[in-house]
Design a protein around this motif. Structure first.
Motif: not given
Length: 256
Positions: A17-19, A65-71, A98-101, A150-152
């Motif tokens: 997946k290119g990661i 990526m932008v990954v938010f880590d919610c405790d 939660l992961g985003y591009r 990531i492109a998706e």
């Protein structure tokens, strides 16, 4: 969703997946290999096969990526409200990821407790643990569609992550009757401001050096120009003491 219990399979699937996937010590978040170079390149299949022999955890490099880590579970809705839905939803032993591009050109760094909330952020230069990893606190498991290219992923909105504060800028008095001062001011207006953490100190010293070497300005002439540029173009602005130090160093260097 069904999660593979084989770290090697998870790492190879990430590469497809290119990661970039990195091995971590069993039951730990500590990488087993030096991984800085894999922020800009994928490991080869042979590298992955040699790394993931035996028991280990799996982490992915979050470049792009932008990954938010919610405790806290209530923080998940905050991210959805700001960034929308995403297929990259991961349950961790302590919360939800939660992961985003990452939008191209966005200025963003890894952060802890965004605006005082129980939310951390990982982007370029960060790692995210993925299944089938586990620690003494529990397992990692996918809730959404699993790891996607990531492109998706949807693009993250990041403006809300920054603290909003008014910048108080004092008026800077500049005597530009001298042609060298006018040209130096024009030079500063043509260059981008310096950003902390992105070679900002180097860029600011270079600007100071140009003022005293190329334009031949004295400290008294150069300081208000550099301060004006700093106050309006740099993030965050440099203090008077920092600008003074850079100018003094530039002047000493010119004198040899």
């Amino acid at each position: 969703m069904e999660t593979s219990r084989d770290p090697l399979s998870a790492a190879l699937a990430a590469r497809e997946k290119g990661i970039a996937a990195i091995p971590c010590r069993p039951g730990s978040k500590i990488p087993k290999v030096r991984w800085k170079e894999f922020q800009s390149r994928l490991p080869a299949v042979d590298e992955i096969r040699s790394w993931f022999r035996g028991e280990c955890n799996v982490a992915i490099v979050t470049t792009g990526m932008v990954v938010f880590d919610c405790d806290a579970i209530e923080e998940v809705q905050v991210i959805f409200d700001e960034c929308g839905d995403t297929p990259h939803v991961l349950r961790t032993p302590r919360g939800i990821h939660l992961g985003y591009r990452r939008r191209a050109g966005a200025i963003l760094g890894n952060q802890v407790r965004i605006r005082g909330r129980a939310i951390d952020l990982r982007t370029d230069g960060g790692l995210e643990m993925i299944p089938p990893s586990c620690t003494e606190h529990g397992d990692y498991s996918w809730i959404g569609d699993g790891l996607r290219p990531i492109a998706e992923l949807p693009v993250a909105r990041i403006g809300w992550t920054r603290e909003r504060s008014r910048r108080h800028v004092e008026a800077v008095v500049i005597d530009d009757s001298d042609s060298a001062v006018r040209r130096a001011r024009g030079y500063l207006a043509s260059i981008e401001g310096a950003i902390s953490g992105q070679r900002g100190h180097h860029k600011t010293f270079r600007a100071a050096n140009v003022l005293v070497t190329k334009f031949g300005l004295s400290f008294e002439q150069a300081f208000p120009l550099l301060k004006e540029w700093s106050d309006f173009c740099c993030e965050p602005p440099w203090s008077d003491a920092e600008l003074t130090h850079k100018l003094r160093d530039a002047i000493r260097q010119r004198r040899g």
